[in-house]
Design a protein around this motif. Structure first.
Motif, PDB file in Angstrom:
ATOM      1  N   CYS A 146       0.708  -1.165  -0.376  1.00 13.40           N
ATOM      2  CA  CYS A 146       0.095   0.168   0.115  1.00 13.40           C
ATOM      3  C   CYS A 146       0.736   1.777  -0.056  1.00 13.40           C
ATOM      4  CB  CYS A 146      -0.792  -0.127   0.787  1.00 13.40           C
ATOM      5  SG  CYS A 146      -2.095  -1.039   1.127  1.00 13.40           S
ATOM      6  N   LEU A 147       2.227   1.150   0.061  1.00 13.42           N
ATOM      7  CA  LEU A 147       2.986   2.256   0.136  1.00 13.42           C
ATOM      8  C   LEU A 147       3.730   2.324  -1.175  1.00 13.42           C
ATOM      9  CD1 LEU A 147       4.699   4.844   1.688  1.00 13.42           C
ATOM     10  CD2 LEU A 147       5.987   2.446   1.548  1.00 13.42           C
ATOM     11  N   HIS A 148       3.906   3.534  -2.417  1.00  6.84           N
ATOM     12  CA  HIS A 148       4.503   4.048  -3.579  1.00  6.84           C
ATOM     13  C   HIS A 148       4.935   4.901  -3.169  1.00  6.84           C
ATOM     14  CE1 HIS A 148       1.621   1.178  -5.507  1.00  6.84           C
ATOM     15  NE2 HIS A 148       0.536   1.494  -4.353  1.00  6.84           N
ATOM     16  N   LEU A 149       6.817   5.026  -3.768  1.00 12.50           N
ATOM     17  CA  LEU A 149       7.588   6.080  -3.076  1.00 12.50           C
ATOM     18  C   LEU A 149       7.635   6.539  -4.471  1.00 12.50           C
ATOM     19  CD1 LEU A 149      10.362   4.679  -0.781  1.00 12.50           C
ATOM     20  CD2 LEU A 149       8.517   5.630   0.038  1.00 12.50           C
ATOM     21  N   GLU A 150       7.668   8.333  -4.671  1.00 13.04           N
ATOM     22  CA  GLU A 150       7.238   8.824  -5.809  1.00 13.04           C
ATOM     23  C   GLU A 150       8.808   9.026  -6.149  1.00 13.04           C
ATOM     24  OE1 GLU A 150       4.573  11.533  -6.666  1.00 13.04           O
ATOM     25  OE2 GLU A 150       2.841  10.212  -6.472  1.00 13.04           O
ATOM     26  N   LEU A 151       9.115   9.320  -7.665  1.00 12.31           N
ATOM     27  CA  LEU A 151      11.244   9.370  -8.313  1.00 12.31           C
ATOM     28  C   LEU A 151      10.927  10.340  -9.165  1.00 12.31           C
ATOM     29  CD1 LEU A 151      13.654   6.811  -6.609  1.00 12.31           C
ATOM     30  CD2 LEU A 151      13.569   9.575  -5.751  1.00 12.31           C
ATOM     31  N   THR A 152      11.625  11.259  -8.823  1.00 11.23           N
ATOM     32  CA  THR A 152      10.614  11.719 -10.226  1.00 11.23           C
ATOM     33  C   THR A 152      12.161  11.690 -11.514  1.00 11.23           C
ATOM     34  OG1 THR A 152      13.101  13.838 -10.516  1.00 11.23           O
ATOM     35  CG2 THR A 152      10.472  13.983  -9.559  1.00 11.23           C
ATOM     36  N   GLU A 153      11.673  10.697 -12.297  1.00  9.99           N
ATOM     37  CA  GLU A 153      12.560  10.357 -13.451  1.00  9.99           C
ATOM     38  C   GLU A 153      13.591  10.986 -13.424  1.00  9.99           C
ATOM     39  OE1 GLU A 153      11.127  11.956 -17.483  1.00  9.99           O
ATOM     40  OE2 GLU A 153      11.294  10.456 -18.429  1.00  9.99           O
ATOM     41  N   HIS A 154      13.600  12.302 -12.743  1.00  7.69           N
ATOM     42  CA  HIS A 154      15.504  12.868 -13.539  1.00  7.69           C
ATOM     43  C   HIS A 154      16.154  12.468 -12.413  1.00  7.69           C
ATOM     44  CE1 HIS A 154      18.151  16.345 -13.544  1.00  7.69           C
ATOM     45  NE2 HIS A 154      18.151  16.190 -12.507  1.00  7.69           N
ATOM     46  N   SER A 155      15.836  12.291 -10.934  1.00 10.24           N
ATOM     47  CA  SER A 155      16.441  12.104  -9.956  1.00 10.24           C
ATOM     48  C   SER A 155      16.445  10.257 -10.545  1.00 10.24           C
ATOM     49  CB  SER A 155      15.602  12.136  -7.938  1.00 10.24           C
ATOM     50  OG  SER A 155      14.028  11.870  -8.237  1.00 10.24           O
ATOM     51  N   MET A 156      16.030   9.533 -10.598  1.00  7.49           N
ATOM     52  CA  MET A 156      16.317   8.000 -10.119  1.00  7.49           C
ATOM     53  C   MET A 156      17.438   8.171 -12.109  1.00  7.49           C
ATOM     54  SD  MET A 156      12.953   6.315 -11.693  1.00  7.49           S
ATOM     55  CE  MET A 156      11.389   6.495  -9.710  1.00  7.49           C
ATOM     56  N   LEU A 157      17.802   8.993 -12.544  1.00  3.92           N
ATOM     57  CA  LEU A 157      18.509   8.222 -13.384  1.00  3.92           C
ATOM     58  C   LEU A 157      19.907   9.395 -12.934  1.00  3.92           C
ATOM     59  CD1 LEU A 157      16.838   8.955 -16.990  1.00  3.92           C
ATOM     60  CD2 LEU A 157      17.042   6.891 -15.351  1.00  3.92           C
ATOM     61  N   ARG A 158      19.602  10.255 -11.981  1.00  2.31           N
ATOM     62  CA  ARG A 158      21.143  11.085 -12.286  1.00  2.31           C
ATOM     63  C   ARG A 158      22.332   9.783 -10.806  1.00  2.31           C
ATOM     64  NH1 ARG A 158      19.385  16.601  -8.580  1.00  2.31           N
ATOM     65  NH2 ARG A 158      20.887  16.153  -6.618  1.00  2.31           N
ATOM     66  N   TYR A 159      21.810   9.180 -10.886  1.00  2.00           N
ATOM     67  CA  TYR A 159      22.604   8.237  -9.624  1.00  2.00           C
ATOM     68  C   TYR A 159      22.026   6.735  -9.876  1.00  2.00           C
ATOM     69  CZ  TYR A 159      23.346  12.842  -6.873  1.00  2.00           C
ATOM     70  OH  TYR A 159      23.827  13.927  -5.924  1.00  2.00           O
ATOM     71  N   LEU A 160      22.286   6.910 -11.242  1.00  2.00           N
ATOM     72  CA  LEU A 160      21.981   5.112 -11.444  1.00  2.00           C
ATOM     73  C   LEU A 160      21.784   4.119 -10.960  1.00  2.00           C
ATOM     74  CD1 LEU A 160      19.410   4.678 -13.168  1.00  2.00           C
ATOM     75  CD2 LEU A 160      21.353   3.912 -15.242  1.00  2.00           C
ATOM     76  N   SER A 161      22.740   3.779 -10.497  1.00  5.84           N
ATOM     77  CA  SER A 161      23.442   2.894  -9.819  1.00  5.84           C
ATOM     78  C   SER A 161      23.357   2.723  -8.442  1.00  5.84           C
ATOM     79  CB  SER A 161      25.576   2.030 -10.086  1.00  5.84           C
ATOM     80  OG  SER A 161      25.585   3.040  -9.378  1.00  5.84           O
ATOM     81  N   SER A 162      23.284   3.090  -7.895  1.00  9.27           N
ATOM     82  CA  SER A 162      23.317   3.144  -6.500  1.00  9.27           C
ATOM     83  C   SER A 162      21.445   3.570  -6.016  1.00  9.27           C
ATOM     84  CB  SER A 162      23.514   4.302  -5.141  1.00  9.27           C
ATOM     85  OG  SER A 162      23.153   5.519  -5.813  1.00  9.27           O
ATOM     86  N   THR A 163      21.045   4.066  -7.322  1.00  9.40           N
ATOM     87  CA  THR A 163      19.270   4.659  -6.703  1.00  9.40           C
ATOM     88  C   THR A 163      19.023   2.368  -6.896  1.00  9.40           C
ATOM     89  OG1 THR A 163      19.223   6.459  -7.896  1.00  9.40           O
ATOM     90  CG2 THR A 163      17.208   5.567  -8.022  1.00  9.40           C
ATOM     91  N   MET A 164      19.065   2.072  -8.391  1.00  7.93           N
ATOM     92  CA  MET A 164      18.520   0.911  -8.876  1.00  7.93           C
ATOM     93  C   MET A 164      19.096   0.162  -7.818  1.00  7.93           C
ATOM     94  SD  MET A 164      18.161   0.292 -12.225  1.00  7.93           S
ATOM     95  CE  MET A 164      19.429   0.050 -14.172  1.00  7.93           C
ATOM     96  N   ARG A 165      19.968  -0.124  -6.821  1.00 14.51           N
ATOM     97  CA  ARG A 165      20.186  -0.663  -5.879  1.00 14.51           C
ATOM     98  C   ARG A 165      18.412  -0.694  -4.546  1.00 14.51           C
ATOM     99  NH1 ARG A 165      24.969   0.779  -3.640  1.00 14.51           N
ATOM    100  NH2 ARG A 165      26.199   0.562  -5.893  1.00 14.51           N
ATOM    101  N   THR A 166      19.258   0.522  -4.353  1.00 18.12           N
ATOM    102  CA  THR A 166      17.849   0.624  -3.104  1.00 18.12           C
ATOM    103  C   THR A 166      16.475   0.409  -3.863  1.00 18.12           C
ATOM    104  OG1 THR A 166      19.280   2.443  -3.107  1.00 18.12           O
ATOM    105  CG2 THR A 166      16.846   2.861  -2.168  1.00 18.12           C
ATOM    106  N   MET A 167      16.384   0.792  -5.000  1.00 14.40           N
ATOM    107  CA  MET A 167      15.118   0.572  -5.451  1.00 14.40           C
ATOM    108  C   MET A 167      14.443  -0.979  -5.644  1.00 14.40           C
ATOM    109  SD  MET A 167      13.623   3.131  -8.759  1.00 14.40           S
ATOM    110  CE  MET A 167      15.225   3.547  -9.610  1.00 14.40           C
ATOM    111  N   ASP A 168      15.670  -1.624  -5.835  1.00 17.06           N
ATOM    112  CA  ASP A 168      15.667  -3.470  -6.234  1.00 17.06           C
ATOM    113  C   ASP A 168      14.938  -4.079  -4.577  1.00 17.06           C
ATOM    114  OD1 ASP A 168      15.821  -3.921  -8.843  1.00 17.06           O
ATOM    115  OD2 ASP A 168      18.033  -3.631  -8.608  1.00 17.06           O
ATOM    116  N   GLU A 169      15.856  -3.289  -3.466  1.00 14.02           N
ATOM    117  CA  GLU A 169      15.701  -3.390  -1.831  1.00 14.02           C
ATOM    118  C   GLU A 169      14.031  -2.755  -1.714  1.00 14.02           C
ATOM    119  OE1 GLU A 169      18.236  -2.279   1.646  1.00 14.02           O
ATOM    120  OE2 GLU A 169      19.589  -1.684   0.193  1.00 14.02           O
ATOM    121  N   LEU A 170      13.323  -2.136  -2.287  1.00 14.50           N
ATOM    122  CA  LEU A 170      12.655  -1.524  -2.066  1.00 14.50           C
ATOM    123  C   LEU A 170      11.306  -2.415  -2.198  1.00 14.50           C
ATOM    124  CD1 LEU A 170      12.712   2.438  -2.491  1.00 14.50           C
ATOM    125  CD2 LEU A 170      12.652   0.762  -0.380  1.00 14.50           C
ATOM    126  N   ARG A 171      11.624  -3.275  -3.702  1.00 13.11           N
ATOM    127  CA  ARG A 171      11.208  -3.575  -4.310  1.00 13.11           C
ATOM    128  C   ARG A 171      10.607  -4.849  -3.907  1.00 13.11           C
ATOM    129  NH1 ARG A 171       6.595  -3.716  -5.584  1.00 13.11           N
ATOM    130  NH2 ARG A 171       7.160  -5.011  -7.528  1.00 13.11           N
TER     131      ARG A 171
END
Ligand code: C2E
Ligand code: CA
Ligand code: CA
Ligand code: CA
Length: 279
Positions: A146-171
């Motif tokens: 029931c929780l969705h985190l919003e990140l702008t497209e811009h901020s997702m791509l800014r630090y792609l590799s670390s962001t990707m890892r965090t997103m995977d953990e959240l998923r």
């Protein structure tokens, strides 16, 4: 006579100083704002385009300044990011939004009612961010789905590799990830394919002329088709008129939010809105 005096450089410096002073002052105010409970959340319903039911709300922060009145997030979030106060503010937003949503679920008996929370890229980079999310979920007993985190497209791509890892953990936790302001940044299909996102939020800029501009309609249509093809749900942002809403319905957009339904509401006003829509 001209106000200000001095040559251009002097005037420029004076202005810079004033700005710096202003920022410094506001930074102090913001710190106090947290302590004095001047921050609060509004919630804007996200509505199923086909049934009219409220799927979720998006939490939008506000600052009630004792002298300046209501300060909008676009004015103080950047300051919070610069001063590092964003971490504390972000934790408070998560905790408050999750707790509030759990309460609404209990009041309505709808345990699917969800919450969308905006996350600053600075906050997302913090090493304890995922822990903070876990804690907010645990404290509120809200289901991660029931929780969705919003990140702008811009901020997702800014630090792609670390962001990707965090997103995977959240998923892995079961938390949803929405791409905010989709279409407004440098979206690349290459990245989009790799991002573990679950929802696209179509930027208001494409919705504005949707009923009147054939190019905008073609773009929105393509975004929705692509989203569905990638297994993502779509939310249209800033929907203001029934004409726009009708077009979105024809284009099979899943959800919409905007003034056509209602502006961001105070927490007390949300219950009434949700139950009216349920009837
Ligand atoms: P956003 O996430 O893109 O939020 C959408 C903005 O559009 C909100 O402005 C909302 O009030 C406004 N809006 C909603 N419906 C309509 C409409 O039909 N027409 C128009 N013209 N505008 C509409 P708001 O609340 O001033 O927030 C501005 C931005 O501040 C947000 O943009 C988001 O990036 C940021 N923000 C808000 N709350 C938070 C928060 O808790 N944390 C962080 N990090 N950022 C936040
Ligand atoms: Ca947002
Ligand atoms: Ca947005
Ligand atoms: Ca925005």
């Amino acid at each position: 006579a001209k106000k200000g005096g001095g040559n251009r450089v002097e005037r420029y410096c004076a202005q810079m100083n004033e700005e710096a002073m202003h920022r410094l002052e506001m930074g102090g105010h913001l710190r106090r704002a947290i302590e004095e409970n001047e921050l609060f959340l509004c919630y804007q319903p996200i509505v199923d385009v086909h049934t009219g039911a409220v799927k979720a709300t998006e939490a939008l922060i506000r600052w009630r300044h004792p002298k300046l009145g209501l300060v909008r997030p676009d004015e103080f979030i950047p300051l919070a990011e610069e001063t590092g106060l964003i971490h504390e503010i972000g934790r408070w937003v998560l905790k408050t939004a999750c707790r509030q949503t759990k309460q609404w679920q209990e009041m309505t008996g709808n345990n699917r009612l969800s919450i969308f929370v905006n996350v600053s890229p600075v906050q997302f980079q913090h090493e304890r961010f995922v822990d903070n999310v876990k804690q907010a979920l645990k404290q509120s007993r809200l289901s991660p789905s029931c929780l969705h985190l919003e990140l702008t497209e811009h901020s997702m791509l800014r630090y792609l590799s670390s962001t990707m890892r965090t997103m995977d953990e959240l998923r892995k936790l079961g938390v949803g990830i929405a791409v905010d302001d989709f279409g407004s940044g440098y979206s690349s299909f290459h990245y989009l394919k790799r991002l573990p996102a679950t929802i696209l939020k179509i930027d208001r800029a494409f919705i504005e002329q949707l009923h009147a501009n054939a190019s905008d309609e073609a773009i929105v249509k393509a975004m929705i088709t692509m989203g569905h093809g990638l297994g993502l749900e779509t939310i249209a942002e800033g929907v203001e008129t029934p004409e726009q809403l009708n077009r979105l319905r024809d284009l099979q957009c899943t959800y919409a939010q905007g003034y056509v339904f209602c502006p961001p509401l105070l927490a007390e006003e949300v219950m009434q809105y949700v139950t009216e829509k349920q009837k």
